[in-house]
Scaffold this motif. Structure first.
Motif, PDB file in Angstrom:
ATOM      1  N   GLY B 246      48.665  52.327  45.892  1.00 53.56           N
ATOM      2  CA  GLY B 246      47.569  52.356  44.929  1.00 53.56           C
ATOM      3  C   GLY B 246      46.813  51.049  44.802  1.00 53.56           C
ATOM      4  N   ILE B 247      47.467  49.919  45.107  1.00 53.45           N
ATOM      5  CA  ILE B 247      46.777  48.652  44.918  1.00 53.45           C
ATOM      6  C   ILE B 247      45.914  48.287  46.123  1.00 53.45           C
ATOM      7  CG2 ILE B 247      48.352  47.656  43.215  1.00 53.45           C
ATOM      8  CD1 ILE B 247      49.510  46.118  45.719  1.00 53.45           C
ATOM      9  N   LEU B 316      39.352  44.968  37.070  1.00 59.32           N
ATOM     10  CA  LEU B 316      39.714  46.389  36.970  1.00 59.32           C
ATOM     11  C   LEU B 316      38.625  47.148  36.202  1.00 59.32           C
ATOM     12  CD1 LEU B 316      43.531  46.044  36.185  1.00 59.32           C
ATOM     13  CD2 LEU B 316      42.556  47.217  38.141  1.00 59.32           C
ATOM     14  N   ARG B 317      38.158  46.540  35.119  1.00 58.02           N
ATOM     15  CA  ARG B 317      37.104  47.194  34.325  1.00 58.02           C
ATOM     16  C   ARG B 317      35.814  47.306  35.121  1.00 58.02           C
ATOM     17  NH1 ARG B 317      38.053  44.902  28.126  1.00 58.02           N
ATOM     18  NH2 ARG B 317      40.222  45.589  28.044  1.00 58.02           N
ATOM     19  N   CYS B 320      36.035  50.130  37.501  1.00 53.38           N
ATOM     20  CA  CYS B 320      35.891  51.398  36.785  1.00 53.38           C
ATOM     21  C   CYS B 320      34.419  51.660  36.447  1.00 53.38           C
ATOM     22  CB  CYS B 320      36.734  51.366  35.523  1.00 53.38           C
ATOM     23  SG  CYS B 320      36.869  52.956  34.713  1.00 53.38           S
ATOM     24  N   THR B 323      32.661  52.535  40.036  1.00 54.10           N
ATOM     25  CA  THR B 323      33.099  53.689  40.836  1.00 54.10           C
ATOM     26  C   THR B 323      33.767  54.770  40.009  1.00 54.10           C
ATOM     27  OG1 THR B 323      35.320  52.848  41.297  1.00 54.10           O
ATOM     28  CG2 THR B 323      33.568  52.151  42.795  1.00 54.10           C
ATOM     29  N   GLY B 324      33.965  54.526  38.714  1.00 55.62           N
ATOM     30  CA  GLY B 324      34.613  55.528  37.871  1.00 55.62           C
ATOM     31  C   GLY B 324      36.127  55.465  37.912  1.00 55.62           C
ATOM     32  N   HIS B 325      36.690  54.543  38.709  1.00 57.75           N
ATOM     33  CA  HIS B 325      38.147  54.450  38.780  1.00 57.75           C
ATOM     34  C   HIS B 325      38.562  52.987  38.867  1.00 57.75           C
ATOM     35  CE1 HIS B 325      42.287  55.066  40.051  1.00 57.75           C
ATOM     36  NE2 HIS B 325      42.161  56.313  39.651  1.00 57.75           N
ATOM     37  N   ARG B 326      39.586  52.617  38.100  1.00 55.86           N
ATOM     38  CA  ARG B 326      39.995  51.209  38.041  1.00 55.86           C
ATOM     39  C   ARG B 326      40.584  50.725  39.362  1.00 55.86           C
ATOM     40  NH1 ARG B 326      41.191  48.907  32.782  1.00 55.86           N
ATOM     41  NH2 ARG B 326      43.269  48.320  33.446  1.00 55.86           N
ATOM     42  N   TYR B 327      41.109  51.633  40.193  1.00 57.66           N
ATOM     43  CA  TYR B 327      41.689  51.247  41.480  1.00 57.66           C
ATOM     44  C   TYR B 327      40.897  51.824  42.651  1.00 57.66           C
ATOM     45  CZ  TYR B 327      45.314  49.310  38.640  1.00 57.66           C
ATOM     46  OH  TYR B 327      45.965  48.553  37.707  1.00 57.66           O
ATOM     47  N   PHE B 329      40.115  54.741  43.493  1.00 55.88           N
ATOM     48  CA  PHE B 329      40.520  56.022  44.069  1.00 55.88           C
ATOM     49  C   PHE B 329      39.272  56.894  44.181  1.00 55.88           C
ATOM     50  CE2 PHE B 329      45.261  56.349  42.577  1.00 55.88           C
ATOM     51  CZ  PHE B 329      45.512  55.119  43.135  1.00 55.88           C
TER      52      PHE B 329
END
Lengths: 255, 540
Positions: B246-247, B316-317, B320, B323-327, B329
């Protein structure tokens, strides 16, 4: 060393307003799909077919979402005829244990809580988000919650991952080493349902397959505020959310 | 250096490589290169494998990238050993075909660069049940000791959904050797340890405070990603490629998309290429900041750790928001990217990373003047240049020990062929050198993102379609932790026949024990943090 003290003081207080007030900062949560009333019947079938983890199911007038299965792939939201509704929330934790048994434990737990984290095959994102609850924004110490390195002094077991085959014994032993009363909080879609990985030859497909789970925090990964919510739900300092997001009641037609 | 230079160099490189090949082997072996001159295929016979591998690694200084084993439906085996060197040399595939009656293959661990083959051979032995003749320690590796003998999950006839009986209920692990001198003892750490550590086990052989050596044990998190991907459509297997680590989700997802696109012969539109570059660098920036947080934490420098954690959270923010995702994805999709940036968002991205770069510079300046911090990092966890070469280590760890290899320069993908940046290199190979590399690369990532945002091409963000075609592709990307090699074979319906991923953590964890020898016990968390590797990525 004096420089560091000054630097710290100059940075000021960064803590989130949550749980006192909602945190509305941008990017604290990706939000999540929720039960949706759809205009066309075929749109529901398209959404069900697109979901890779069977988190979406048809229901009267729309679709409902099984949050424990959702892996946040956005395939029900992007490039699709009729997209699901998206809720910009983070209070996602649901009770999955026996509520009556839990209530008896609240007095013991609620003000000083020690948490032991176990990685049962997590991809790293859940773990990274769990680590963030210790950073200055989320700062779990202000809530009387502490991370402990030993299960012997832990009240809560925080588990992420689908429980890979090799982690089943370490997880069971860690749980057994905790004094009673104890609670288990499972975080992430993998811990809730196996997510994209399981069940398979290499993973059990969820923490509940091996130890009793009291609180499930869905999400892929759940953001730090959702994990905090999960810990607060475990000691009844916050009300839980539902794991299934149903189709909302139809809006009343203007006469 | 421009894109054109690379292509010229590449073709010239492969011509001279073919010349070298002919000079050394004459008509003994069959070899061919692709038009762009970036991939050369050598067909090896059973008895030539060892000599070819020795020639490539010892004489020509190639590094071993990955070993792909395929069980073909026609009851035969295909082994592909991939080697790489520099921007002027091709990616060399050494292919070995064996019929199904063969059960052992010559081991390459006896070569000077033998250690880099070691884990690959052990993995194949464990998952396919093939023997490597001459390998000194085959046996339990990925599958731990309670896994039943003779069941090999990567075989075609193994059903991925099937559960199996464990051989024993409470398996006990006995490491191969233990120091037995008076006063010595072995201290086990893990798999559940520290506050938020990933599951892995380390046995420290120790005489009190001093640890003589470390015996690591991994694959507690093996989720069988390569097996689970088989039979899935490429679009669906992409979710596994993204989520096994995930990272580094975007980097691995991108490598997978590039492989599927190469098979289909589809090129993503220019805007998608620029956005992919920006997202990949945003992930590297966040990952490096997380590693810096880890290093500050391991030395108990609380204010610095808090400062780095604040930067990490703001990245991270930012991820988000855009792209709508903190990681990240879901951001990489076949044929392009899933989310476009408005003019306002691209400006916001450029400005925020510039501010982050400034905050990191401030942090580094303060860290450099904190002698108590530097004392804990300098000459701790050292890896020498020779060790890096013999183990084939990659990424920031290799670059901190003097090896200037970066896939973004060697095999430019996305927009890296037209981005101006230099590979930072340090020579000391200790914890502090690795930390400096992290800071230098984070700064560079911020600069690359800004340059992408200043000249974002117009147009679509996704190719119209990625039609299914049968074929194979081996792609490489520079993930935040180093080179990730991914092999993909699709059938005519676009279903995955074989997915093989060699992530940087797999390569680099193998070298961890080199850094964890003869050290004071309290330095263990620091050595771990300066390596900054992921077990999820390694174990798959």
């Amino acid at each position: 060393m004096a420089n560091w003290v000054l630097k710290g003081l100059r940075t000021g207080v960064k803590s989130s307003a949550y749980p006192g007030r909602p945190d509305s900062a941008l990017g604290v949560s990706p939000g999540r799909p929720t039960g949706t009333r759809l205009k066309s019947a075929t749109a529901g079938d398209e959404l069900v077919a697109r979901c890779p983890t069977r988190a979406i199911a048809r229901e009267d007038g729309g679709v409902r979402i099984d949050q424990g299965r959702c892996v946040h792939c956005f395939r029900c939201r992007r490039d699709v005829g009729e997209a699901v509704a998206w809720e910009p929330s983070y209070e996602w934790a649901a009770e999955t244990g026996e509520a009556a048994a839990m209530r008896k434990l609240v007095g013991i737990f609620s003000r000083s809580l020690h948490v032991r984290f176990v990685d049962a095959g997590a991809c790293g994102a859940c773990m990274s988000e769990a680590r963030q609850i210790n950073n200055p924004y989320y700062n779990l110490h202000r809530l009387g919650i502490f991370i402990t390195p030993t299960p012997r002094s832990a009240d809560i077991l925080l588990v992420a991952g689908p429980v890979s085959d090799a982690m089943r014994l370490p997880l069971r032993k860690t749980y057994a080493a905790m004094p009673t009363p104890k609670r288990v909080v499972a975080i992430g879609a993998c811990a809730a349902s196996g997510g994209i990985f399981g069940p398979s030859f290499a993973a059990l497909g969820g923490v509940a397959e091996i130890i009793p789970v009291d609180v499930t925090v869905p999400g892929c990964p759940p953001p730090p505020l959702a994990i905090l919510h999960g810990l607060l739900v475990a000691v009844e300092r916050k009300p839980p959310a539902a794991l299934i997001s149903a189709v909302p009641a139809p809006a009343t037609e203007p006469a | 250096m421009t894109m054109l230079d690379y292509i010229d160099d590449g073709a010239a490189g492969s011509r001279s490589f073919l010349q070298l090949l002919r000079n050394r082997w004459g008509g003994e072996i069959v070899a061919s290169c692709d038009e762009a001159g970036r991939v050369c295929r050598i067909e090896s016979g059973f008895y030539q494998l060892l000599d070819i591998a020795q020639w490539l690694t010892a004489d020509l200084d190639f590094a071993f990238a990955t070993l792909v084993v395929e069980e073909e439906p026609s009851a035969s085996w295909l082994f592909v050993y991939a080697f790489y060197k520099d921007a002027r040399s091709p990616l060399v595939h050494v292919e070995l075909k064996l019929d199904s009656g063969t059960s052992s293959v010559p081991s390459l661990v006896g070569l000077p660069q033998g250690p880099s083959f070691d884990w690959h051979e052990r993995e194949v032995e464990d998952l396919f049940g093939l023997r490597f003749k001459g390998h000194p320690r085959l046996g339990e590796f990925i599958l731990h000791e309670d896994w039943p003998e003779g069941i090999n999950p990567m075989r075609n006839d193994f059903d991925a959904k099937q559960r199996f009986e464990h051989r024993v209920q409470e398996a006990k692990w006995e490491p191969p050797t233990i120091v037995t001198a008076p006063g010595t003892f072995a201290m086990p750490i893990g798999p559940v340890f520290a506050d938020f550590a990933e599951s892995a086990h380390f046995l420290l052989e120790s005489v009190g405070e001093d640890v003589i050596r470390t015996i690591p044990r991994f694959f507690y998190k093996y989720r069988g990603v390569e097996k689970l991907a088989q039979g899935l459509g490429a679009d669906r297997a992409l979710l596994l490629a993204e989520r096994f680590s995930g990272i580094a989700a975007f980097a691995h997802g991108l490598a997978f998309c590039q492989a599927a696109e190469a098979i289909s012969g589809v090129a993503p539109p220019p805007r998608a290429i620029a956005l992919r570059t920006a997202f990949a660098e945003l992930e590297r920036l966040r990952s490096h900041t997380a590693a810096i947080t880890g290093v500050c934490n391991s030395t108990a420098l609380a204010v610095a750790a808090a400062q780095a954690a604040l930067i990490e959270e703001s990245l991270l923010r930012l991820s988000c928001e855009i792209t709508g995702h903190r990681y990240l994805f879901g951001a990489a999709v076949l044929g392009g990217v899933a989310c476009d940036l408005s003019a306002a968002l691209s400006q916001h991205l450029g400005e925020t990373v510039a501010e982050v770069a400034q905050r990191l510079r401030d942090l580094l300046r303060m860290l450099r003047y904190s002698s108590s911090f530097l004392d804990r990092l300098e000459e701790v966890g050292s890896v020498t240049l020779e060790q890096v070469r013999s183990y084939g280590l990659v990424g920031p760890i290799a670059r901190a020990s003097g090896v200037a290899r970066d896939i973004r320069k060697l095999f430019p993908y996305a927009a890296y062929g037209s981005v101006d940046f230099a590979i930072p290199v340090e020579l000391e190979g200790d914890g502090y050198a690795r930390l400096r590399i992290l800071f230098a690369e984070a700064e560079q990532s911020a600069a690359i993102i800004r340059s992408m945002m200043l000249a974002l091409p117009d147009g679509p963000i996704r190719a119209a379609a990625v039609p299914p075609r049968p074929g194979t592709a081996l792609t490489a990307v520079e993930a935040p932790l180093g080179a990730s090699f991914q092999w993909l074979r699709l059938d005519e319906n676009g279903k995955v026949l074989r997915y093989r991923v060699t992530p940087p953590s797999f390569t680099n964890w193998h070298g961890f024990h080199l850094a964890a020898e003869n050290f004071a016990f309290q330095d263990f968390p620091i050595i771990l943090a300066t390596f900054g590797l992921s077990n999820a990525e390694c174990d798959r």
